[in-house]
Structures are given as C-alpha cells and as structure tokens.
Design a protein around this motif. Structure first.
Motif, mmCIF file in Angstrom:
data_model
loop_
_atom_site.group_PDB
_atom_site.id
_atom_site.type_symbol
_atom_site.label_atom_id
_atom_site.label_comp_id
_atom_site.label_asym_id
_atom_site.label_seq_id
_atom_site.Cartn_x
_atom_site.Cartn_y
_atom_site.Cartn_z
ATOM 1 N N LEU A 154 46.541 34.686 -57.992
ATOM 2 C CA LEU A 154 47.185 35.463 -56.928
ATOM 3 C C LEU A 154 46.852 34.859 -55.576
ATOM 4 O O LEU A 154 45.686 34.604 -55.268
ATOM 5 C CB LEU A 154 46.722 36.923 -56.985
ATOM 6 C CG LEU A 154 47.202 37.847 -55.862
ATOM 7 C CD1 LEU A 154 48.715 37.985 -55.892
ATOM 8 C CD2 LEU A 154 46.526 39.212 -55.974
ATOM 9 N N TYR A 167 47.675 30.155 -47.353
ATOM 10 C CA TYR A 167 47.537 31.267 -48.297
ATOM 11 C C TYR A 167 46.107 31.318 -48.812
ATOM 12 O O TYR A 167 45.485 30.283 -49.054
ATOM 13 C CB TYR A 167 48.512 31.125 -49.459
ATOM 14 C CG TYR A 167 49.901 31.605 -49.119
ATOM 15 C CD1 TYR A 167 50.351 32.852 -49.532
ATOM 16 C CD2 TYR A 167 50.764 30.814 -48.365
ATOM 17 C CE1 TYR A 167 51.628 33.299 -49.210
ATOM 18 C CE2 TYR A 167 52.033 31.243 -48.034
ATOM 19 C CZ TYR A 167 52.460 32.491 -48.458
ATOM 20 O OH TYR A 167 53.714 32.927 -48.129
ATOM 21 N N GLN A 168 45.595 32.539 -48.985
ATOM 22 C CA GLN A 168 44.244 32.752 -49.476
ATOM 23 C C GLN A 168 44.285 33.083 -50.966
ATOM 24 O O GLN A 168 45.078 33.916 -51.401
ATOM 25 C CB GLN A 168 43.563 33.889 -48.705
ATOM 26 C CG GLN A 168 43.431 33.647 -47.210
ATOM 27 C CD GLN A 168 42.490 32.492 -46.905
ATOM 28 O OE1 GLN A 168 41.475 32.309 -47.573
ATOM 29 N NE2 GLN A 168 42.838 31.715 -45.875
ATOM 30 N N GLN A 169 43.417 32.433 -51.729
ATOM 31 C CA GLN A 169 43.342 32.694 -53.164
ATOM 32 C C GLN A 169 42.491 33.931 -53.416
ATOM 33 O O GLN A 169 41.384 34.055 -52.902
ATOM 34 C CB GLN A 169 42.750 31.486 -53.880
ATOM 35 C CG GLN A 169 42.876 31.515 -55.389
ATOM 36 C CD GLN A 169 42.441 30.187 -56.011
ATOM 37 O OE1 GLN A 169 41.755 29.384 -55.374
ATOM 38 N NE2 GLN A 169 42.840 29.957 -57.243
ATOM 39 N N SER A 170 43.014 34.867 -54.196
ATOM 40 C CA SER A 170 42.291 36.110 -54.459
ATOM 41 C C SER A 170 41.065 35.842 -55.317
ATOM 42 O O SER A 170 41.115 35.073 -56.278
ATOM 43 C CB SER A 170 43.216 37.109 -55.167
ATOM 44 O OG SER A 170 42.487 38.227 -55.633
ATOM 45 N N ASN A 171 39.955 36.490 -54.978
ATOM 46 C CA ASN A 171 38.736 36.383 -55.787
ATOM 47 C C ASN A 171 38.843 37.206 -57.063
ATOM 48 O O ASN A 171 38.187 36.900 -58.059
ATOM 49 C CB ASN A 171 37.519 36.838 -54.974
ATOM 50 C CG ASN A 171 37.207 35.894 -53.823
ATOM 51 O OD1 ASN A 171 37.395 34.689 -53.942
ATOM 52 N ND2 ASN A 171 36.731 36.436 -52.712
ATOM 53 N N ALA A 172 39.652 38.256 -57.036
ATOM 54 C CA ALA A 172 39.804 39.105 -58.214
ATOM 55 C C ALA A 172 40.686 38.447 -59.264
ATOM 56 O O ALA A 172 40.468 38.614 -60.467
ATOM 57 C CB ALA A 172 40.388 40.465 -57.813
ATOM 58 N N ASP A 173 41.695 37.694 -58.828
ATOM 59 C CA ASP A 173 42.616 37.010 -59.737
ATOM 60 C C ASP A 173 42.997 35.685 -59.086
ATOM 61 O O ASP A 173 43.717 35.663 -58.087
ATOM 62 C CB ASP A 173 43.859 37.865 -60.000
ATOM 63 C CG ASP A 173 44.777 37.270 -61.051
ATOM 64 O OD1 ASP A 173 44.624 36.069 -61.366
ATOM 65 O OD2 ASP A 173 45.649 37.991 -61.557
ATOM 66 N N HIS A 174 42.514 34.587 -59.647
ATOM 67 C CA HIS A 174 42.720 33.286 -59.018
ATOM 68 C C HIS A 174 44.167 32.825 -59.059
ATOM 69 O O HIS A 174 44.525 31.855 -58.388
ATOM 70 C CB HIS A 174 41.820 32.238 -59.687
ATOM 71 C CG HIS A 174 40.380 32.405 -59.343
ATOM 72 N ND1 HIS A 174 39.390 31.608 -59.869
ATOM 73 C CD2 HIS A 174 39.756 33.278 -58.508
ATOM 74 C CE1 HIS A 174 38.216 31.979 -59.389
ATOM 75 N NE2 HIS A 174 38.413 32.990 -58.557
ATOM 76 N N ILE A 226 52.099 35.346 -57.239
ATOM 77 C CA ILE A 226 51.284 35.254 -58.444
ATOM 78 C C ILE A 226 51.988 34.325 -59.411
ATOM 79 O O ILE A 226 53.216 34.341 -59.532
ATOM 80 C CB ILE A 226 51.035 36.644 -59.071
ATOM 81 C CG1 ILE A 226 49.956 36.543 -60.154
ATOM 82 C CG2 ILE A 226 52.311 37.273 -59.607
ATOM 83 C CD1 ILE A 226 49.392 37.889 -60.575
ATOM 84 N N LEU A 243 47.614 35.210 -51.286
ATOM 85 C CA LEU A 243 48.003 36.193 -50.280
ATOM 86 C C LEU A 243 48.029 35.552 -48.887
ATOM 87 O O LEU A 243 47.226 34.675 -48.576
ATOM 88 C CB LEU A 243 47.022 37.373 -50.272
ATOM 89 C CG LEU A 243 46.778 38.087 -51.609
ATOM 90 C CD1 LEU A 243 45.614 39.038 -51.493
ATOM 91 C CD2 LEU A 243 48.032 38.825 -52.046
ATOM 92 N N CYS A 297 52.839 37.997 -51.042
ATOM 93 C CA CYS A 297 52.037 37.811 -52.250
ATOM 94 C C CYS A 297 52.768 36.877 -53.209
ATOM 95 O O CYS A 297 53.985 36.993 -53.392
ATOM 96 C CB CYS A 297 51.775 39.141 -52.960
ATOM 97 S SG CYS A 297 51.173 40.455 -51.898
#
Length: 257
Positions: free
Chosen positions: A55, A46-53, A68, A57, A66
């Motif tokens: 989250l 899973y990849q950690q979102s840069n916009a919201d850590h 969160i 994906l 997804c």
C-alpha cells in the motif's frame, strides 16, 4: 542463478550467475519487480505503508491518494482526482499499463455501484467454493454455527483429513473479508487447523451449507454524508470450553461518504 546447461565448465567453484534482467517465472522476479515498482512510487513522493508494504499513500493538504498492488494488478483510489490522473500518466511512462476503468472485480471481490453506495461481495468465489467442496446441491443451513456448539479437541475422537480441512478453512477465512456474518464461526473452526476432528469438519461444512443460502450476501457502504462508525458488542461468561475465556461477539455498522 545456477549456470545454464552447457556453460558449467566455464564456472569455478563457488561462482554463480548474476541476474541483470528479470525473467518471468524465476524466483527472483517478484522481488525484483516489486523493488522496481517501489522505487518508482517513492520517486513520485508516495509513502509505503508500514502496516501493508503493498500500500502506497500520498497526502496533499486534506486530500489523499491510495494505491495498492498485488503482483501486477493495482487499485488506485482517493479524493485527489488531479493526483490520480497524474499518477496514471507517470506510471505509464515507467511501465506498460492498461487502465480498466472503475473497479469491478479484484482478487475474488466483486464491486457493484449504485446511487445508494458501493456493495462488495464474493459471489463467484462462494459458488466456486461450493462446487469445489461438492456442496452445490446441499441443503442450506439457517445459521453458520450451532448454538452452544462446545467445539473442542476430544481425546480419542476420529481425526478428519487435515489437508482438506485446512484448505477449506483457509478459503472461508478469505471469504470472511466480505462476510462478517461468518467471522465468528470461522474463528472457531480455525482453532483446530493443527488437529481437526470429524466434528470440526462437520462444523466447517455447516458454514458452507449456510453460504449455500446466502451466497449473494456482502457488505454495503452507504452514502450517509458522514464518516461515523457505530459498533455493537456482546459477551458471555467463560463460554470457551477450552480455556474458559468469555466469548466476545462484535458487529459493526460502517458508514462512509
């Protein structure tokens, strides 16, 4: 960590305890727990979102999953049902978990489902706000803010209770996540958080009075068979009394499958 009582004499100057196992209630616990959870999610690709850590994906072909997380509550969603099922099994091997089924309530947001789509609102949160502010028996307002309100900081005006004002506006900001109809009013009153005056507090309480008559409103995500988004906007000319910038109003109709 500081030395526990009774062990101070065993430590030299500058020596501290090294935390090997997190304990609930320690300042280090949330960070250590999230680092441990992040490692597990990355292990499952899973990849950690840069916009919201908080989250994470994962994409497989044209499908996505997804997750969160907030403290120890999490939402898992997406259109890759096999991956969602596998993720639950994987996380159960890492942590003690309980599957509560379809999402119904999360951080004050209520989720209702029907054949027409998904409806989200913050009814309980709104009623709690009315009770906390002492406005449960108030007369409802027809609109969230007065037309041509002209709110600004006026020299010599009486100041309001800043702590009360900031707490109230903060709750209204969170409420606007499911109530776009108060977004403009909240954006106006939030400009005076540093120096609220009585007329600003009256404007904030007007938003609360508007909520009294609309506490069960929310956002409906209908099943329309497509992912098109339609937006509408309007603006005046130099309507902001403080900087003479135009006031821009937007409303969006969200449609999703």
């Amino acid at each position: 960590m500081e030395a526990p009582p009774g062990f101070e004499d065993d430590f030299k100057d500058g020596e501290v305890c090294q935390l090997k196992k997190t304990l609930y209630g320690l300042k280090q616990s949330p960070r250590a727990w999230f680092e441990r959870f992040t490692e597990a999610m990355k292990k499952y690709d899973y990849q950690q979102s840069n916009a919201d850590h908080t989250l994470f994906l994962k994409k497989r072909g044209d499908r996505i999953t997804c997750l969160i997380i907030y403290v120890d509550d999490m939402i898992i969603t997406g259109d890759d049902f096999d991956e969602i099922k596998q993720l639950k099994k994987d996380l159960a091997t890492e942590f003690e978990m309980k599957d509560l089924g379809a999402l119904k309530y999360f951080l004050g947001v209520e989720v209702l489902r029907s054949k027409e789509g998904i409806f989200i609102n913050q009814k309980k949160y709104t009623l709690d706000l009315l009770a906390e502010s002492g406005m449960m028996e108030c007369k409802p307002a027809d609109t969230s803010i007065a037309i041509n309100h002209g709110l600004q900081i006026t020299e010599g005006a009486q100041l309001a209770d800043r702590e009360r004002y900031q707490r109230l506006v903060g709750k209204l900001i969170y409420l606007s996540h499911t109530r776009p109809d108060i977004a403009y009013a909240v954006s106006v009153i939030s400009q005076f958080m540093h120096r609220p005056q009585n007329n600003h507090l009256e404007a904030a309480l007007r938003v609360v009075r508007y909520l009294k008559g609309t506490f069960d409103h929310g956002i409906m995500f209908k099943k329309n068979g497509h992912l098109e988004i339609h937006g509408y906007t309007d603006a005046d000319w130099a309507g902001n009394p403080m900087d003479r910038n135009p006031l821009l109003g937007t409303s969006h109709l969200l449609e999703e499958t």
